[in-house]
Design a protein around this motif. Structure first.
Motif, mmCIF file in Angstrom:
data_model
loop_
_atom_site.group_PDB
_atom_site.id
_atom_site.type_symbol
_atom_site.label_atom_id
_atom_site.label_comp_id
_atom_site.label_asym_id
_atom_site.label_seq_id
_atom_site.Cartn_x
_atom_site.Cartn_y
_atom_site.Cartn_z
ATOM 1 N N ARG A 72 1.218 -1.351 0.560
ATOM 2 C CA ARG A 72 0.329 -0.006 0.492
ATOM 3 C C ARG A 72 0.925 1.259 0.348
ATOM 4 N N LYS A 73 1.977 1.581 0.900
ATOM 5 C CA LYS A 73 3.092 2.403 0.751
ATOM 6 C C LYS A 73 3.799 2.934 -0.255
ATOM 7 N N GLY A 74 3.386 1.438 -0.776
ATOM 8 C CA GLY A 74 4.983 1.398 -2.297
ATOM 9 C C GLY A 74 3.628 2.407 -3.887
ATOM 10 N N LEU A 75 2.205 2.060 -3.698
ATOM 11 C CA LEU A 75 0.922 2.633 -4.495
ATOM 12 C C LEU A 75 1.064 3.876 -4.139
ATOM 13 N N ASP A 76 1.002 4.742 -2.686
ATOM 14 C CA ASP A 76 1.037 5.645 -2.276
ATOM 15 C C ASP A 76 2.450 6.502 -3.511
ATOM 16 N N ILE A 86 1.021 1.392 -12.523
ATOM 17 C CA ILE A 86 1.830 1.306 -11.394
ATOM 18 C C ILE A 86 2.174 -0.772 -11.751
ATOM 19 N N VAL A 87 3.228 -0.987 -11.484
ATOM 20 C CA VAL A 87 3.765 -2.298 -11.976
ATOM 21 C C VAL A 87 4.210 -3.192 -10.505
ATOM 22 N N ASN A 88 3.703 -4.130 -9.720
ATOM 23 C CA ASN A 88 4.004 -4.350 -8.350
ATOM 24 C C ASN A 88 4.331 -6.068 -9.172
ATOM 25 N N THR A 89 5.711 -6.170 -8.762
ATOM 26 C CA THR A 89 6.337 -7.593 -8.603
ATOM 27 C C THR A 89 7.304 -8.205 -7.027
ATOM 28 N N ASP A 90 8.061 -9.031 -7.332
ATOM 29 C CA ASP A 90 8.470 -9.800 -5.888
ATOM 30 C C ASP A 90 9.734 -9.688 -6.207
ATOM 31 N N GLY A 91 10.074 -8.882 -5.200
ATOM 32 C CA GLY A 91 12.325 -8.743 -5.100
ATOM 33 C C GLY A 91 12.536 -10.462 -5.012
ATOM 34 N N ASP A 92 12.111 -11.227 -4.186
ATOM 35 C CA ASP A 92 12.846 -13.129 -4.689
ATOM 36 C C ASP A 92 13.151 -13.176 -6.632
ATOM 37 N N ASN A 93 12.913 -12.524 -7.343
ATOM 38 C CA ASN A 93 12.911 -12.851 -8.338
ATOM 39 C C ASN A 93 11.719 -14.014 -9.089
ATOM 40 N N GLN A 94 10.876 -14.257 -8.598
ATOM 41 C CA GLN A 94 10.180 -15.425 -8.553
ATOM 42 C C GLN A 94 8.903 -15.018 -10.564
ATOM 43 N N ALA A 159 -0.341 -5.479 -12.369
ATOM 44 C CA ALA A 159 -0.647 -3.789 -13.061
ATOM 45 C C ALA A 159 -1.828 -2.963 -12.504
ATOM 46 N N PHE A 160 -1.821 -1.524 -12.057
ATOM 47 C CA PHE A 160 -2.671 -0.830 -12.151
ATOM 48 C C PHE A 160 -2.678 0.431 -12.514
ATOM 49 N N SER A 161 -3.940 0.310 -12.981
ATOM 50 C CA SER A 161 -4.037 2.151 -13.896
ATOM 51 C C SER A 161 -3.673 3.000 -12.051
ATOM 52 N N ARG A 162 -4.143 4.426 -12.436
ATOM 53 C CA ARG A 162 -3.700 5.523 -11.731
ATOM 54 C C ARG A 162 -5.165 5.300 -10.855
ATOM 55 N N GLU A 163 -6.132 5.142 -11.714
ATOM 56 C CA GLU A 163 -7.607 5.460 -10.635
ATOM 57 C C GLU A 163 -7.896 4.522 -10.345
ATOM 58 N N ALA A 164 -7.191 3.472 -10.894
ATOM 59 C CA ALA A 164 -7.387 2.296 -9.671
ATOM 60 C C ALA A 164 -6.535 1.842 -8.268
ATOM 61 N N ALA A 165 -4.725 2.693 -8.833
ATOM 62 C CA ALA A 165 -4.648 2.558 -7.258
ATOM 63 C C ALA A 165 -5.021 4.122 -6.300
ATOM 64 N N GLU A 179 -7.419 -9.467 -0.884
ATOM 65 C CA GLU A 179 -7.992 -8.444 -0.123
ATOM 66 C C GLU A 179 -8.492 -7.446 -1.801
ATOM 67 N N ASN A 180 -7.187 -7.112 -2.792
ATOM 68 C CA ASN A 180 -7.493 -6.526 -3.612
ATOM 69 C C ASN A 180 -8.492 -6.720 -4.749
#
Length: 316
Positions: A72-76, A86-94, A159-165, A179-180
């Motif tokens: 959530r902090k990342g989206l903000d 906005i694209v969210n991915t994991d740091g473990d290179n999954q 991935a999220f559009s600005r409106e969705a975020a 939840e999302n």
């Protein structure tokens, strides 16, 4: 159009370079691609590694807040920096970063608000048959609860559009994935699912210590979100069930009563009356929960307007 790829990280010093290497910096339809890590109180050299890799934005949590709050902090932070996608991915290179163009395409073409990467878990070698079964059952349950058609509901590659975020509100401290989706479905956002590739496993998941614990937390998240958005239906069903069960012993008592033997079955009348009373109280709870649900919607509308004012975003 600006795309920011956010990467929540917790002790990802060794896997972060591989994660970054896969991410394309030029994508059709996107003018600018930037990278952001949100370090969730790492105790290794994750932040130093990110700086050496030339990450555009480094956000640091002073202590470990957990995946959901970090997401959530990342989206903000992405919204504050003017991200259109906005694209969210994991740091473990999954997840394979080279599939990001495929992931954002429905948003670029204005066909979706949120896009979830489908890992096609049935084909992942290191997933046990039991885990694959859990994925199928869990995803089917979330689809039912959310009214969406997302194939891989716990995939963090999305991935999220600005409106969705702007409209997303994460309240769970555990994981944001389920939840999302339930929240987006109830808010009638357009959600798409695209097949993506995954990389070989680099480490065990840090999100949960055991399968039973994972199931417990995911089930609690599903129940909590469904209650948040459908409280009247949930409690009304319970009230109807209690009322129906309560009518059975009462009917039994009435039958014996009209046969002249009611005094010997007074316990059926008492049991049925108690169940009917509980059913009535539950129905009252359903009405109160529904009123609270309307207040929650008003609060979410207010929060959305506040975010738009803070961001200088005047879109509807």
């Amino acid at each position: 159009m600006k795309l920011i790829v956010q990467i929540p990280c917790y002790n990802e010093e060794h896997t972060l370079p591989g994660t970054i290497a896969d991410i394309p910096r030029q994508i059709d339809g996107i003018d600018q691609v930037e990278l952001m890590i949100i370090d969730d109180g790492s105790t290794d050299r994750t932040v130093e590694a990110a700086a050496q890799l030339g990450i555009d934005h480094i956000i640091i949590n002073k202590k470990n807040l957990g995946l959901a709050r970090t997401f959530r902090k990342g989206l903000d932070e992405c919204l504050k920096r003017g991200a259109d996608i906005i694209v969210n991915t994991d740091g473990d290179n999954q997840y394979y970063g080279g599939d990001i163009p495929k992931l954002v395409e429905p948003i670029v073409q204005a066909k979706a608000d949120i896009v979830v990467g489908d890992r096609q878990t049935s084909t992942i070698p290191h997933f046990s048959p039991f885990k694959k079964l859990l994925q199928r059952v869990g995803s089917a349950t979330v689809r039912r609860l959310s009214g969406t058609d997302v194939t891989d509901t716990v995939s963090g590659f999305r991935a999220f559009s600005r409106e969705a975020a702007i409209r997303i509100n994460i309240v769970s401290p555990f994981s944001y994935t389920i939840e999302n989706i339930i929240q987006a479905g109830k808010k009638h956002m357009a959600i798409a699912s695209v097949p993506i590739r995954t990389n070989p496993k680099t480490r065990e998941s840090r999100l949960f210590k055991s399968i039973p614990r994972f199931i417990e937390r995911q089930l609690s998240s599903m129940l909590r979100m469904y209650l948040m958005y459908q409280p009247l239906r949930f409690f009304a069903y319970i009230a109807l069930a209690l009322t129906f069960i309560g009518l059975i012993p009462i009917t039994r008592f009435l039958i014996y009563y009209f046969m002249g033997d009611g005094s010997g079955h007074i316990q059926s009348l008492i049991l049925g009356s108690v169940l009917l009373l509980i059913g009535f109280v539950t129905f009252v709870m359903a009405i109160l929960a529904d009123l609270i649900n309307f207040n929650r919607q008003l609060l979410e509308m207010t929060l959305e307007k506040v975010r738009r004012i803070e961001l200088g975003d005047h879109k509807k």
